[in-house]
Design an enzyme around this catalytic site. Sequence first.
Site, PDB file in Angstrom:
ATOM      1  N   CYS A  64      -3.020  -5.800  12.487  1.00  0.00           N
ATOM      2  CA  CYS A  64      -3.415  -5.700  11.082  1.00  0.00           C
ATOM      3  C   CYS A  64      -2.880  -6.943  10.375  1.00  0.00           C
ATOM      4  CB  CYS A  64      -2.900  -4.420  10.452  1.00  0.00           C
ATOM      5  SG  CYS A  64      -1.094  -4.260  10.428  1.00  0.00           S
ATOM      6  N   GLY A 121       1.055  -6.539  10.682  1.00  0.00           N
ATOM      7  CA  GLY A 121       1.468  -6.129  12.010  1.00  0.00           C
ATOM      8  C   GLY A 121       2.436  -4.965  12.054  1.00  0.00           C
ATOM      9  N   ARG A 153      -0.906  -0.647  10.155  1.00  0.00           N
ATOM     10  CA  ARG A 153      -1.987  -0.113  10.991  1.00  0.00           C
ATOM     11  C   ARG A 153      -1.729  -0.389  12.468  1.00  0.00           C
ATOM     12  NH1 ARG A 153      -3.198   3.278   7.331  1.00  0.00           N
ATOM     13  NH2 ARG A 153      -4.036   2.356   5.429  1.00  0.00           N
TER      14      ARG A 153
END
Length: 219
Positions: free
Chosen positions: A30, A33, A36
């Site tokens: 994402c 990081g 998500r």
Amino acid sequence: LQMLRLLLQAAVRIAAALTAPVATTVLVRCSDGWDRTTQLCALAQLLIDPHYRTIDGFRALIAKEWLAFGHPFAMRHAHPPVRVAETANEYSAIFVQWLDSVYQLLHQFPAAFEFTPLLLVVVADHSYSCKYGTFLANTEAERVRQRHWANTPSLWRAIDERRALFVNANFVRTTSVLHPSTSVRRIRLWDAYHMRYGCDLPTTVANCNVAAPVPPSPS
């Protein structure tokens, strides 16, 4: 509920790619990081590896994918002290949303997990309560530097002391990969968390706030 469905769909795709007869590498990322990416990687591992469906494995999964990987709990959960002007737009229940996704799996596979949904409620509550050092600070480096391991009680130690409360009596150990339905009809409200104080709920659900007084343990 739609976001939970999307998370489950993505995790199913990741698990399918990793467990196919000809497995493929999966890159999950994402923007930062730690939101998500962590949600999806941890959820996919629950689908694939039965170890993470045990109490000890679930603890290890959270320690590995959420704490060690650097999910900023202090910022996302607005732990004090907080600078409102700087962090107000960073508040987000990413971790609780993941726990809600795990609840969906428990609902669909009630015998596949060693723990009951009550464990999820306890972990969710105390990720905000600041009663334990487990979820304090934004990174593992901060927790080590501030010596939370020595100066604060551990939530997991407190859970271990009352482990029997969280054990699923119907648990059947298996090595099977889980294949949950991602139909919107199978996504349900996590009422034991979101509606536990509703006066019209069954007593067993309304009393799920038994999670709150898990006693602290000595460091």
